[in-house]
Design a protein around this motif. Structure first.
Motif, PDB file in Angstrom:
ATOM      1  N   SER A 237      -5.428  51.759 -92.680  1.00 47.99           N
ATOM      2  CA  SER A 237      -4.951  51.240 -91.118  1.00 47.99           C
ATOM      3  C   SER A 237      -6.874  51.199 -90.593  1.00 47.99           C
ATOM      4  N   ARG A 238      -6.267  50.476 -89.482  1.00 48.35           N
ATOM      5  CA  ARG A 238      -7.362  50.033 -88.790  1.00 48.35           C
ATOM      6  C   ARG A 238      -8.882  51.049 -88.241  1.00 48.35           C
ATOM      7  N   ALA A 239      -7.880  52.311 -87.783  1.00 47.58           N
ATOM      8  CA  ALA A 239      -8.860  53.436 -87.589  1.00 47.58           C
ATOM      9  C   ALA A 239      -9.639  53.692 -88.306  1.00 47.58           C
ATOM     10  N   GLU A 240      -9.014  54.006 -90.073  1.00 47.62           N
ATOM     11  CA  GLU A 240      -9.348  54.670 -91.603  1.00 47.62           C
ATOM     12  C   GLU A 240     -10.545  53.478 -91.945  1.00 47.62           C
ATOM     13  N   ARG A 241     -10.012  51.921 -91.580  1.00 48.93           N
ATOM     14  CA  ARG A 241     -11.147  51.404 -92.110  1.00 48.93           C
ATOM     15  C   ARG A 241     -12.592  51.221 -91.026  1.00 48.93           C
ATOM     16  N   GLU A 242     -12.171  51.470 -89.749  1.00 45.74           N
ATOM     17  CA  GLU A 242     -14.030  51.690 -89.564  1.00 45.74           C
ATOM     18  C   GLU A 242     -14.321  52.928 -89.572  1.00 45.74           C
ATOM     19  N   PHE A 243     -13.814  53.775 -89.797  1.00 44.77           N
ATOM     20  CA  PHE A 243     -14.038  55.644 -90.565  1.00 44.77           C
ATOM     21  C   PHE A 243     -15.158  55.139 -91.036  1.00 44.77           C
ATOM     22  N   LYS A 244     -14.255  54.323 -91.947  1.00 51.05           N
ATOM     23  CA  LYS A 244     -14.950  54.535 -93.903  1.00 51.05           C
ATOM     24  C   LYS A 244     -16.270  53.128 -93.956  1.00 51.05           C
ATOM     25  N   SER A 245     -15.921  52.169 -92.893  1.00 54.20           N
ATOM     26  CA  SER A 245     -17.607  51.912 -92.462  1.00 54.20           C
ATOM     27  C   SER A 245     -18.658  52.558 -92.450  1.00 54.20           C
ATOM     28  N   GLU A 246     -18.355  53.028 -90.885  1.00 52.92           N
ATOM     29  CA  GLU A 246     -19.306  54.031 -90.780  1.00 52.92           C
ATOM     30  C   GLU A 246     -19.648  55.291 -91.914  1.00 52.92           C
ATOM     31  N   LEU A 247     -18.520  55.481 -92.301  1.00 53.57           N
ATOM     32  CA  LEU A 247     -19.203  57.026 -93.768  1.00 53.57           C
ATOM     33  C   LEU A 247     -19.932  55.972 -94.984  1.00 53.57           C
ATOM     34  N   ASP A 248     -19.687  54.791 -94.653  1.00 53.58           N
ATOM     35  CA  ASP A 248     -20.984  53.708 -95.682  1.00 53.58           C
ATOM     36  C   ASP A 248     -21.991  53.651 -94.572  1.00 53.58           C
ATOM     37  N   HIS A 249     -22.696  53.096 -93.913  1.00 56.73           N
ATOM     38  CA  HIS A 249     -23.735  52.679 -92.968  1.00 56.73           C
ATOM     39  C   HIS A 249     -24.554  53.728 -93.147  1.00 56.73           C
ATOM     40  N   PHE A 250     -23.275  55.494 -92.862  1.00 51.03           N
ATOM     41  CA  PHE A 250     -24.346  56.461 -92.986  1.00 51.03           C
ATOM     42  C   PHE A 250     -25.223  56.768 -93.965  1.00 51.03           C
ATOM     43  N   THR A 251     -23.813  56.552 -95.516  1.00 47.22           N
ATOM     44  CA  THR A 251     -25.132  57.218 -96.715  1.00 47.22           C
ATOM     45  C   THR A 251     -25.779  56.206 -96.977  1.00 47.22           C
ATOM     46  N   GLY A 252     -25.259  54.816 -96.894  1.00 50.50           N
ATOM     47  CA  GLY A 252     -26.734  53.598 -97.344  1.00 50.50           C
ATOM     48  C   GLY A 252     -27.782  53.430 -96.453  1.00 50.50           C
ATOM     49  N   VAL A 253     -27.819  53.980 -95.064  1.00 53.03           N
ATOM     50  CA  VAL A 253     -29.018  53.887 -93.641  1.00 53.03           C
ATOM     51  C   VAL A 253     -29.197  54.913 -93.502  1.00 53.03           C
ATOM     52  N   GLU A 254     -28.739  55.650 -92.590  1.00 56.94           N
ATOM     53  CA  GLU A 254     -29.041  57.034 -91.794  1.00 56.94           C
ATOM     54  C   GLU A 254     -29.500  58.360 -92.240  1.00 56.94           C
ATOM     55  N   LEU A 255     -28.706  58.378 -94.478  1.00 54.62           N
ATOM     56  CA  LEU A 255     -29.756  60.151 -94.927  1.00 54.62           C
ATOM     57  C   LEU A 255     -31.400  58.838 -95.439  1.00 54.62           C
ATOM     58  N   ASP A 256     -31.051  58.305 -95.824  1.00 57.13           N
ATOM     59  CA  ASP A 256     -32.987  57.748 -95.960  1.00 57.13           C
ATOM     60  C   ASP A 256     -33.966  57.713 -94.247  1.00 57.13           C
ATOM     61  N   ALA A 257     -33.169  57.175 -93.160  1.00 56.66           N
ATOM     62  CA  ALA A 257     -33.740  57.699 -92.134  1.00 56.66           C
ATOM     63  C   ALA A 257     -33.912  59.441 -92.163  1.00 56.66           C
TER      64      ALA A 257
END
Length: 672
Positions: A576-596
């Motif tokens: 669903s749209r909410a699940e896709r948004e949550f998945k994009s947030e998780l991808d952004h967190f693993t790709g950017v936030e962890l390094d930061a």
């Protein structure tokens, strides 16, 4: 590294003297501070700017002190108490401003989430600036600041004018008109009751229902590098993302200096009370950033402490192949001769991005130019077959003849130098469909190559022999009439046939090698065509087999696809749209936030280690001071005891003497 003046020759090698800048800060083993970007200041030959992972921008003056910075700016992009992503507090890159109004006193800082902040004004002590440039911003502050009806604009312009007059005392002499000065030298100065404000994050111009988010939806990954460039009237900002995109924006308004009152900096002075170094904490403004529109009047935007908005020009996708989670590390450089051209250096090679539309430059020139997207041209590819040789260094250069060059070094210890053409890149391309090509007409007119002129092929001119008299045969050749007739005939023969023969001989002699080259070329093309035909005949059977094999594989894949469609797990519902948004947030967190977060944790550990070491040193110093004081007290007490003992002895001796004197006096009185 000192390349000249301080070298020595040893075993046919040049040994240069090298020094470490800020060794106590960056080269301490107990410190985890990393240098993120290093750049020379454009208006000083001795000042070096360094941005480090502890969110501190330092400016070193290599002519005076290599260990301690001349200026320190502690960046605080997040207000206390407000939650933000970890990527928003991790700096990535910085750039000094260019030769345009207050931009020359500005420093642009890029953070990992793509937000850009400005520090203004920052001036190296002793740097040299053009008189016309400083005078222009000084008059601008008087014209648009002091005469404004807004009190905020008046107070901000007053601070800027006082800073300019103290930094450049020549402005306050009252004799600016007709001044013969060419350049001004910046004096050390800082406002003692205010620190610089961290202006930002820079937002896009609001035009209708446009999103105000700084980061564009077209960009992927995290911000990796930043480029600032001045092109005529436009200030261009380019951000490179790890997903392979370039975000190109232009400043829609001018930069003004902004200070935070009641936030005094720390200043170090010498014995003559002259400023040697300064340090300050740069925080965000407490007020909300207003929504900026293009149709706002000038009084609503100038000298009101608002950061300049951004005007989106383009999003350039370099079309790089998909990579791992770390993404691409893209570096950017501007052409020294053509500022409209930007070089992007990545793992795949070098690309050239050419800007065809500049909003304010086109507006000032009075030309109504259409908005054209930037063009991307590949310059060099470092990927051949399965081997890749990424670049270790790159630089764009220009020579005194007006030519642009690029030089680079690969990881395979290879160096390349390329000349870049600049004269015809910005010319618009106009294609006229109705107009025929003159080259094709000439080719149709004479399909055979030119070998011998048509004049020679047509032969000599036919000359009519003059009519002779009937008695010409009876005239002797030795006579005068016979000689004149023979002379006339020989003249006609020489003018036509002999000269024609000379022309034919000369042309055949000089066209022989040309004809031989044409024949050799045709023979070579014929042999090449025969070889290609043989190769095609040889490959025809192989192509037939490959086509049959491909058809078989295609049939097998169709069968496997039908089997996979019949599996029970193939009919899952899409997200669903909410699940896709949550998945994009998780991808952004693993790709950017962890390094930061890792970077911020390392920085906090280094600060904690420094704090504990400083506290231990303070405790040891206190103990040493206390032990020293106790030792001093014991020595004084022992001295007092010895002095008291001496005094008691002296007192006892004096008492004995007094008793003797009294006994003598009593004896004299009794004898009387």
């Amino acid at each position: 590294m000192y390349l000249y003046g301080r070298t020595s020759d040893k075993d046919k090698a040049i040994v240069c003297r090298t020094v470490s800048v800020g060794s106590q800060i960056y080269f301490n083993e107990s410190n985890l501070i990393r240098t993120l970007q290093v750049a020379w200041h454009p208006y000083s030959d001795t000042h070096l700017g360094i941005l480090s992972s502890d969110s501190v921008f330092r400016l070193f003056d290599l002519s005076s002190d290599l260990l301690r910075p001349e200026q320190e700016y502690y960046l605080q992009p997040v207000e206390p108490g407000r939650p933000r992503h970890a990527a928003s507090i991790c700096p990535v890159d910085f750039s000094f401003g260019g030769d345009h109004l207050w931009d020359r006193f500005s420093v642009f800082t890029l953070f990992s989430d793509g937000s850009v902040y400005i520090l203004c004004p920052i001036v190296p002590f002793g740097s040299v600036h053009k008189w016309e440039s400083v005078l222009e911003i000084y008059r601008d502050a008087h014209t648009f600041g002091l005469k404004s009806a807004n009190q905020t604009a008046v107070s901000n312009s007053n601070l800027a004018i006082s800073w300019l007059e103290a930094t450049f005392p020549e402005l306050d002499n009252g004799a600016m008109e007709g001044e013969n000065l060419l350049a001004l030298k910046a004096r050390p100065y800082v406002l003692f009751d205010a620190s610089l404000c961290l202006q930002g994050p820079l937002q896009r111009v609001h035009g209708g229902e446009e999103d105000l988010d700084v980061r564009g939806v077209e960009c992927e990954g995290r911000a990796v590098s930043f480029l600032y460039n001045v092109i005529s009237k436009d200030s261009i900002l380019v951000i490179a993302w790890s997903g392979g995109q370039l975000q190109i924006d232009a400043l829609a308004d001018e930069i003004q200096p902004v200070w935070t009152i009641d936030n005094p900096p720390r200043v170090r002075v010498d014995s003559h009370d002259r400023i040697c170094a300064l340090a300050m904490i740069c925080e965000l403004t407490s007020s909300e950033i207003p929504v900026v529109k293009l149709d706002q009047p000038l009084d609503h935007t100038v000298w009101l402490s608002h950061p300049p908005p951004l005007l989106r020009l383009a999003i350039v996708d370099l079309a790089l192949p998909r990579k791992t989670e770390s993404g691409y590390n893209i570096m950017m450089f501007s052409d020294p001769l053509m500022p409209e051209r930007i070089y992007s250096v990545h793992d795949g090679g070098i690309d050239s991005i050419l800007l065809h539309f500049l909003p304010f430059t086109s507006q000032s020139s009075g030309k109504e130019e259409t908005v054209r997207a930037p063009s991307v041209h590949p310059v060099l590819s470092t990927c051949q077959a399965d081997k890749s040789s990424p670049l270790c260094g790159f630089e764009a250069l220009s020579d005194s003849f007006g030519y642009s060059w690029i030089i680079g070094v690969t990881s395979m210890q290879e160096c390349f130098v390329l000349e870049m053409k600049t004269w015809n890149l910005l010319l618009p391309i106009h294609v006229d469909v109705e107009k025929k090509s003159p080259i094709s007409e000439e080719w149709k007119e004479g399909e055979t190559p030119y070998i011998i002129s048509k004049e020679l092929l047509s032969g000599p001119k036919v000359v009519l022999v003059p009519q002779a008299s009937s008695n010409l045969r009876s005239v002797a050749a030795d006579s005068i009439e016979g000689r004149s007739s023979l002379h006339q005939y020989f003249k006609l023969f020489h003018e036509n046939y002999v000269e024609y023969a000379h022309k034919v001989f000369f042309e055949l002699k000089h066209h022989g090698p040309h004809l031989k080259r044409i024949i050799d070329d045709q023979h070579a093309r014929l042999s090449e065509a025969q070889e290609k035909l043989l190769k095609v005949e040889e490959k025809q059977s192989g192509l037939g087999e490959r086509i049959d094999r491909a058809i078989q594989v295609h049939n097998l894949l169709e069968q496997r696809l039908e089997r996979l469609r019949n599996l029970p797990g193939a009919h899952k519902k899409p997200l669903s749209r909410a699940e896709r948004e949550f998945k994009s947030e998780l991808d952004h967190f693993t790709g950017v936030e962890l390094d930061a977060l890792r970077t911020s944790i390392d920085t906090l550990k280094s600060r904690l280690r420094r704090h504990t070491q400083s506290s231990k040193a303070d405790v040891l110093n206190q103990q040493r001071q206390l032990s020293g004081k106790n030792y001093v007290q014991d020595v004084q007490i022992s001295q007092l005891k010895t002095s008291l003992a001496k005094l008691s002895l002296v007192n006892s001796e004096n008492s004995k003497k007094v008793k003797l004197v009294e006994s003598v006096l009593k004896g004299q009185e009794s004898s009387r």
